[in-house]
Design a protein around this motif. Structure first.
Motif, mmCIF file in Angstrom:
data_model
loop_
_atom_site.group_PDB
_atom_site.id
_atom_site.type_symbol
_atom_site.label_atom_id
_atom_site.label_comp_id
_atom_site.label_asym_id
_atom_site.label_seq_id
_atom_site.Cartn_x
_atom_site.Cartn_y
_atom_site.Cartn_z
ATOM 1 N N HIS A 57 3.432 5.799 -5.793
ATOM 2 C CA HIS A 57 3.462 4.862 -4.677
ATOM 3 C C HIS A 57 3.362 3.421 -5.176
ATOM 4 O O HIS A 57 4.087 2.522 -4.717
ATOM 5 C CB HIS A 57 2.302 5.219 -3.740
ATOM 6 C CG HIS A 57 2.290 4.501 -2.436
ATOM 7 N ND1 HIS A 57 1.255 4.634 -1.549
ATOM 8 C CD2 HIS A 57 3.159 3.640 -1.854
ATOM 9 C CE1 HIS A 57 1.498 3.888 -0.480
ATOM 10 N NE2 HIS A 57 2.647 3.269 -0.645
ATOM 11 N N HIS A 61 6.110 0.240 -4.932
ATOM 12 C CA HIS A 61 5.873 -1.124 -4.443
ATOM 13 C C HIS A 61 6.288 -2.161 -5.485
ATOM 14 O O HIS A 61 6.811 -3.220 -5.138
ATOM 15 C CB HIS A 61 4.388 -1.305 -4.099
ATOM 16 C CG HIS A 61 4.021 -0.801 -2.733
ATOM 17 N ND1 HIS A 61 3.349 -1.573 -1.813
ATOM 18 C CD2 HIS A 61 4.237 0.393 -2.130
ATOM 19 C CE1 HIS A 61 3.147 -0.872 -0.693
ATOM 20 N NE2 HIS A 61 3.674 0.329 -0.869
ATOM 21 N N CYS A 127 1.951 -1.426 4.611
ATOM 22 C CA CYS A 127 2.102 -0.135 3.931
ATOM 23 C C CYS A 127 1.589 0.978 4.835
ATOM 24 O O CYS A 127 0.632 0.781 5.584
ATOM 25 C CB CYS A 127 1.323 -0.156 2.615
ATOM 26 S SG CYS A 127 1.404 1.401 1.708
ATOM 27 N N GLY A 128 2.212 2.135 4.739
ATOM 28 C CA GLY A 128 1.841 3.264 5.588
ATOM 29 C C GLY A 128 0.719 4.125 5.049
ATOM 30 O O GLY A 128 0.267 5.054 5.725
ATOM 31 N N HIS A 133 -2.998 4.302 -3.714
ATOM 32 C CA HIS A 133 -2.364 3.525 -4.777
ATOM 33 C C HIS A 133 -3.190 3.633 -6.046
ATOM 34 O O HIS A 133 -4.411 3.830 -5.982
ATOM 35 C CB HIS A 133 -2.286 2.037 -4.389
ATOM 36 C CG HIS A 133 -1.108 1.700 -3.531
ATOM 37 N ND1 HIS A 133 0.146 1.472 -4.048
ATOM 38 C CD2 HIS A 133 -0.998 1.566 -2.189
ATOM 39 C CE1 HIS A 133 0.983 1.204 -3.053
ATOM 40 N NE2 HIS A 133 0.314 1.250 -1.912
HETATM 41 ZN ZN LIG Z 1 3.328 1.757 0.606
#
Ligand SMILES: [Zn+2]
Length: 159
Positions: A57, A61, A127-128, A133
């Motif tokens: 993830h 990004h 961000c979902g 992260h």
């Molecule tokens: Zn994200």
């Protein structure tokens, strides 16, 4: 682009590839002549390794900006993680050669490996799943992938 690159991804023999690699996976031409090209950016060997969701993830990004910067002569529309977590699908406006995508991917991943500070877009507004992260993980996976060395992978179809 070589003959045989227009096959659907499910026609690829995933046992016959050697990651990390860039592969031209499809080309589409619109009625006015614009061309969209799809590439696989495979980071780890299918069915051998997978990148955990948090590092993958974060790589997503970071690639959104870095790969867009590094790809010259074509426009990166999208870089989306594969559901199998072994790499990314790239959608590109234009027809860059695989070699130039490979060089851009290497440069972008080197910037991921060296990234310090905040992760772009890592907040609940943009961000979902902003808690999922890992920058240390993203850096370590980018370093490992770069050490193995990218190749241009030809499409090997199912037997
Ligand atoms: Zn994200």
């Amino acid at each position: 682009m070589a003959e045989g690159t227009r096959v659907a991804s499910f026609e690829l023999d995933h046992r016959a590839v050697r990651a990390p690699y860039v592969r031209a996976a499809g080309r589409y031409q619109g009625p006015r002549g614009d061309v969209v090209t799809k590439f696989d950016l495979r980071l780890v060997q299918p069915n051998v390794q997978e990148i955990p969701t948090a590092p993958l993830h974060t790589i997503e990004h970071l690639l959104a900006g870095y790969l867009r910067d590094e790809l010259s002569g074509a426009t990166l529309v999208d870089a989306s993680p594969m559901g199998c977590r072994t790499g990314f699908y790239l959608t590109v406006l234009g027809e860059p050669e695989e070699e130039s995508v490979l060089e851009a991917a290497k440069a972008a991943l080197a910037r991921v490996r060296d990234h310090e500070g905040e992760i772009p877009g890592c907040d609940p507004l943009r961000c979902g799943n902003w808690r999922d992260h890992s920058l240390p993980g993203a850096r370590a996976w980018a370093a490992e992938v770069l050490e193995r060395g990218f190749i241009v992978q030809a499409t090997v179809t199912l037997p």
